[in-house]
Design a protein around this motif. Structure first.
Motif, short mmCIF file in Angstrom:
data_model
loop_
_atom_site.label_atom_id
_atom_site.label_comp_id
_atom_site.label_asym_id
_atom_site.label_seq_id
_atom_site.Cartn_x
_atom_site.Cartn_y
_atom_site.Cartn_z
N SER A 125 3.28 -5.06 -4.33
CA SER A 125 2.22 -5.30 -3.34
C SER A 125 2.79 -5.06 -1.96
CB SER A 125 1.71 -6.73 -3.46
OG SER A 125 1.08 -6.95 -4.70
N VAL A 126 2.25 -4.09 -1.25
CA VAL A 126 2.75 -3.75 0.07
C VAL A 126 1.59 -3.56 1.03
CG1 VAL A 126 4.86 -2.67 -0.82
CG2 VAL A 126 2.82 -1.27 -0.39
N GLN A 127 1.92 -3.52 2.28
CA GLN A 127 0.92 -3.35 3.33
C GLN A 127 0.54 -1.88 3.50
OE1 GLN A 127 2.25 -5.23 6.92
NE2 GLN A 127 0.20 -5.91 7.47
N LEU A 171 6.46 3.23 -1.30
CA LEU A 171 7.00 2.74 -2.58
C LEU A 171 7.56 3.94 -3.34
CD1 LEU A 171 4.33 0.24 -3.97
CD2 LEU A 171 6.67 -0.31 -3.33
N ARG A 172 8.53 3.67 -4.20
CA ARG A 172 9.07 4.71 -5.07
C ARG A 172 8.96 4.23 -6.50
NH1 ARG A 172 15.14 6.83 -6.34
NH2 ARG A 172 14.69 9.06 -6.53
N LEU A 173 8.19 4.95 -7.27
CA LEU A 173 8.01 4.63 -8.68
C LEU A 173 9.00 5.42 -9.53
CD1 LEU A 173 4.11 4.71 -8.97
CD2 LEU A 173 5.61 2.86 -8.16
N SER A 174 9.37 4.83 -10.67
CA SER A 174 10.25 5.49 -11.64
C SER A 174 9.61 5.45 -13.01
CB SER A 174 11.61 4.80 -11.69
OG SER A 174 12.29 4.89 -10.46
N CYS A 175 9.93 6.43 -13.80
CA CYS A 175 9.46 6.51 -15.18
C CYS A 175 10.65 6.90 -16.03
CB CYS A 175 8.34 7.53 -15.30
SG CYS A 175 7.98 8.08 -16.99
N ALA A 176 11.13 5.97 -16.85
CA ALA A 176 12.24 6.25 -17.76
C ALA A 176 11.66 6.70 -19.09
CB ALA A 176 13.09 5.01 -17.94
#
Length: 126
Positions: free
Chosen positions: A11-13, A18-23
């Protein structure tokens, strides 16, 4: 069979990043086209971004182009999504999946993929 686990949400303003990752598991990660998708409350899952097997080619939905960057690290079977200038309209659960291009439909999850991960929740507040 490919298995995926997404992470990095939060949750950000509005305006933050943001940095998402997918393993991903499986021996074919490095030879597959991969994509990010998202599903907002009450809406269908939609395409966000796609990347070629060697990372040289990318494409984005019009709603995120210029703000999001997809990348991958084949050596560790991981897909990324760097998101900047986030807005409340980006609030959704984000998923990754091997992807194909279908004439008339655009980029869609590959037809033989049915092992969706838990997704990662992204919530943007003002």
């Amino acid at each position: 069979q490919v298995r995926v686990v997404e992470s990095g949400g939060g949750s950000v303003q509005a305006g933050d990043s943001l940095r998402l990752s997918c393993a991903a598991s499986g021996r074919t990660f490095g030879t597959d086209i991969w994509g990010w998708y998202r599903q907002a409350p009450g809406k269908e899952r939609e395409f966000v971004a796609v990347i070629s097997p060697n990372g040289a080619s990318t494409d984005y939905s019009s709603s995120v182009r210029g703000r999001f960057t997809i990348s991958r690290a084949n050596v560790v079977n991981t897909l990324y999504l760097q998101m900047t200038s986030l807005s409340p309209e980006d609030t959704a659960v984000y998923y990754c999946a091997p992807t194909e291009f279908k004439s008339g439909r655009g980029y869609i999850p590959r037809r033989d993929f049915n092992s969706w991960g838990p997704g990662t929740q992204v919530t943007i507040f003002t």
